[in-house]
Write a protein that holds these residues in place. Structure first.
Motif, PDB file in Angstrom:
ATOM      1  N   VAL A 294     -11.133   8.398   8.301  1.00 59.03           N
ATOM      2  CA  VAL A 294     -10.767   8.855   6.956  1.00 59.03           C
ATOM      3  C   VAL A 294      -9.422   8.256   6.539  1.00 59.03           C
ATOM      4  N   ARG A 295      -8.466   8.234   7.451  1.00 59.56           N
ATOM      5  CA  ARG A 295      -7.169   7.617   7.141  1.00 59.56           C
ATOM      6  C   ARG A 295      -7.326   6.127   6.869  1.00 59.56           C
ATOM      7  N   ASP A 296      -8.176   5.468   7.671  1.00 61.76           N
ATOM      8  CA  ASP A 296      -8.407   4.040   7.455  1.00 61.76           C
ATOM      9  C   ASP A 296      -9.035   3.793   6.083  1.00 61.76           C
ATOM     10  N   LEU A 297     -10.015   4.627   5.721  1.00 58.10           N
ATOM     11  CA  LEU A 297     -10.680   4.452   4.435  1.00 58.10           C
ATOM     12  C   LEU A 297      -9.713   4.669   3.279  1.00 58.10           C
ATOM     13  N   ALA A 298      -8.729   5.550   3.473  1.00 59.09           N
ATOM     14  CA  ALA A 298      -7.734   5.764   2.426  1.00 59.09           C
ATOM     15  C   ALA A 298      -6.926   4.491   2.186  1.00 59.09           C
ATOM     16  N   ARG A 299      -6.682   3.720   3.237  1.00 61.29           N
ATOM     17  CA  ARG A 299      -5.906   2.488   3.095  1.00 61.29           C
ATOM     18  C   ARG A 299      -6.768   1.314   2.624  1.00 61.29           C
ATOM     19  N   VAL A 300      -8.094   1.469   2.735  1.00 59.17           N
ATOM     20  CA  VAL A 300      -8.970   0.390   2.276  1.00 59.17           C
ATOM     21  C   VAL A 300      -8.735   0.113   0.795  1.00 59.17           C
ATOM     22  N   GLY A 301      -8.586   1.182   0.011  1.00 63.51           N
ATOM     23  CA  GLY A 301      -8.318   1.004  -1.414  1.00 63.51           C
ATOM     24  C   GLY A 301      -7.014   0.266  -1.656  1.00 63.51           C
ATOM     25  N   GLU A 302      -6.004   0.566  -0.831  1.00 61.32           N
ATOM     26  CA  GLU A 302      -4.714  -0.120  -0.937  1.00 61.32           C
ATOM     27  C   GLU A 302      -4.864  -1.620  -0.683  1.00 61.32           C
ATOM     28  N   TYR A 303      -5.591  -1.960   0.399  1.00 58.56           N
ATOM     29  CA  TYR A 303      -5.778  -3.372   0.731  1.00 58.56           C
ATOM     30  C   TYR A 303      -6.630  -4.083  -0.325  1.00 58.56           C
ATOM     31  N   ARG A 304      -7.664  -3.398  -0.788  1.00 57.92           N
ATOM     32  CA  ARG A 304      -8.546  -4.013  -1.781  1.00 57.92           C
ATOM     33  C   ARG A 304      -7.802  -4.275  -3.089  1.00 57.92           C
ATOM     34  N   THR A 305      -6.960  -3.352  -3.484  1.00 53.61           N
ATOM     35  CA  THR A 305      -6.203  -3.534  -4.723  1.00 53.61           C
ATOM     36  C   THR A 305      -5.278  -4.741  -4.615  1.00 53.61           C
ATOM     37  N   ALA A 306      -4.549  -4.840  -3.507  1.00 49.85           N
ATOM     38  CA  ALA A 306      -3.649  -5.971  -3.317  1.00 49.85           C
ATOM     39  C   ALA A 306      -4.427  -7.288  -3.285  1.00 49.85           C
TER      40      ALA A 306
END
Length: 562
Positions: A294-306
């Protein structure tokens, strides 16, 4: 008339993720996800079994031993899967970034020199550092974690259904709500990331330009003003980065809250549903294994946006104009003495159509006012620039129809848009022909008077040269560039203001090279005394080209700009 220049190459597409070895790596990561799910279920089963077996009685040594051994083996397997995931993810990210990097660099190598000169060096460098780093993070830390987390979450939720449908439903609702909130927060993150990237590019461009040319600041006393400008740009970048960090913090806080609510919900629902201690402990263990995904998936959006913002900038590069290239099976230029035919060449809004001819072995001086298009015409004849119509032929063959390798060996160029590169003096000369022997290098250096220059340098021909020939004088740079151009023994030599800002000694070297050269020479010059020694004058003015052949009598006044 038809022209090979009228067909512009289509925009270069960004490489697809499903190419090369990347599908295999993604499949391996999905398998790792299932493996970690198996570890989670095995651990949950052992813990549930332990609680159910030992509740209300004295724990048997055999049971404790079996549970401990089982848990240790599962922990070891989990560690192996974690390490394997990291290696596979990095391989996937590096594979994709290498494909994007080579596509990006390939586009830049095909960009006309004058088009490339319009771009900021700092912003262009950012494509290869910050932007590609963001793309790598998206693939290795975003897509890779998705490939692992999705099967892990699916299997764990399925296991919760088996333990208690009510618990599975509660956990699923909490995870879905958290995902929706994070998705809504991603919009603010995308805006903040785009702003931060723009501020970083502006600062990089400003600093790169002024670091490369500190003398301009010093000559006009602008050191304090430029420090203030850098401070302002740095403060804007600071605010943009803080806004981005705030948006990231909200998304990560949502993930932490989702995990906490899911864990607490499992306990409450287990008690409410009257689950036994064993099943309840197993359910809590499974939810515990969901924390990291769940924590990893939360950061997926961060990486995808960048990565989305970065790929927008990469696409801008891939849509730039490119020089048309001949087909891979294009024939080599036929051998010849160096006859040049310019037929119908035009550049919209600048000049044309132009028609002219240079006979083999002639020296032609191209003159005219600044802005008339002399350097542009020279680049088109060098097959480095693009015309809107017309064709240039060398010894009867169109340059656009011949193989690039044969064209480059047949034409030598010395121009401001073809500067020296970082490396030694010898490296720069050899760049003209990497297969040249040491004797050939030495001969061409002596021909251009470079042997005298290297004797005065600290490390001789191994002296390091900076970007665009930094650490060498104008005359020394031109001698190196001239030697590089002559190394392949071209039949056509093009000199774009090669005599500008040179001392008399360096000017005499150029005169000597031209006088001894057996091929054809076309030079752009603003010096009447050099033009006077040419066989033919091309004067480019008001979009038209006029030619005049010189006699041995003193030449008439020419239209030469200062």
């Amino acid at each position: 008339m038809s022209s090979p220049y009228q067909t512009r190459p289509a925009a270069t597409p960004i490489p697809g993720l499903w190419r090369s070895d990347r599908p295999r790596l993604l499949a391996a990561l999905v398998a790792v996800g299932f493996g970690r799910a198996a570890v989670a279920l095995g651990t949950a089963y052992l813990i549930g079994f332990a609680f159910s077996s030992m509740l209300g009685s004295v724990a048997e040594t055999r049971i404790v031993t079996l549970v401990a051994v089982g848990l240790a083996m599962l922990a070891a397997a989990g560690a192996v899967f974690t390490a394997l995931e990291r290696v596979l993810a990095e391989k996937l990210g590096q594979s994709y970034v290498q494909a994007v990097r080579m596509t990006l660099f390939g586009q830049i190598t095909r960009t006309p020199a004058r088009e490339a000169g319009k771009r900021s060096v700092g912003a262009s460098a950012l494509r290869f550092t910050g932007d590609l780093s963001a793309v790598r993070q998206w693939v290795s830390l975003g897509i890779s974690r998705l490939a692992v987390a999705v099967p892990l979450l699916a299997v764990c939720l399925a296991a919760l259904v088996f333990v208690s449908p009510l618990i599975a439903l509660g956990v699923g609702v909490v995870l879905l709500a958290g995902a929706l909130v994070s998705l809504w927060q991603t919009r603010a993150l995308r805006q903040a990331t785009r702003a931060a990237r723009r501020r970083r590019a502006q600062l990089a461009a400003h600093v790169t330009e002024h670091v490369a040319h500190p003398g301009v600041m010093q000559a006009f006393g602008q050191e304090r003003s430029e420090r203030s400008a850098v401070r302002r740009r740095g403060q804007r970048l600071r605010r943009a980065m803080i806004d981005r960090a705030r948006a990231i913090g909200l998304i990560r806080a949502t993930a932490e809250a989702t995990v906490a609510v899911a864990t607490g919900g499992v306990v409450v629902l287990a008690v409410t549903a009257g689950q036994g201690v064993g099943p309840a402990a197993a359910a809590v263990t499974i939810v515990g294994y969901l924390v990291a995904p769940v924590r990893d998936l939360a950061r997926v959006g961060e990486y995808r946006t960048a990565a989305t913002v970065a790929l927008e900038k990469v696409r801008e590069v891939l849509t730039r104009p490119r020089r048309p290239e001949p087909p891979a099976d294009a024939p080599d230029l036929p051998d010849g003495p160096g006859v040049v035919d310019v037929h119908g060449i035009s550049v919209n809004g600048l000049f044309g159509p132009l028609n002219a001819r240079i006979e083999a072995g002639e020296v032609v001086a191209l003159v005219g006012p600044n802005g008339a298009g002399k350097s542009t015409l020279l680049q088109i004849i060098a097959a480095l620039g693009e015309a809107d119509a017309g064709v240039v032929r060398l010894d009867g063959a169109a340059l656009t129809d011949a193989s690039a390798k044969s064209v480059r060996r047949a034409i030598g160029v010395v121009a401001a848009d073809v500067p020296l590169l970082r490396g030694t003096v010898t490296d720069n000369v050899r760049y003209g022909d990497p297969e040249a022997t040491d004797d050939e290098i030495a001969a061409v250096m002596a021909r251009c008077g470079l042997d005298e220059v290297v004797q005065s340098l600290p490390q001789g021909s191994l002296t390091r040269v900076g970007e665009r020939g930094a650490r060498l004088s104008s005359g020394q740079r031109q001698r190196v560039a001239l030697a590089r151009a002559l190394l392949t023994r071209p039949r056509l030599l093009l000199l774009d203001e090669a005599d500008a800002n040179l001392d008399p000694a360096a000017g005499r070297i150029i005169d000597r090279v031209i006088a001894d050269y057996t091929g054809t020479v076309l030079l752009v010059t603003h010096r009447p005394e050099r033009a006077a020694h040419a066989d033919l004058i091309w004067e480019l003015a008001d979009g038209a080209l006029t030619t005049r052949r010189l006699s041995y009598a003193p030449p008439p006044p020419l239209h030469l700009s200062a």
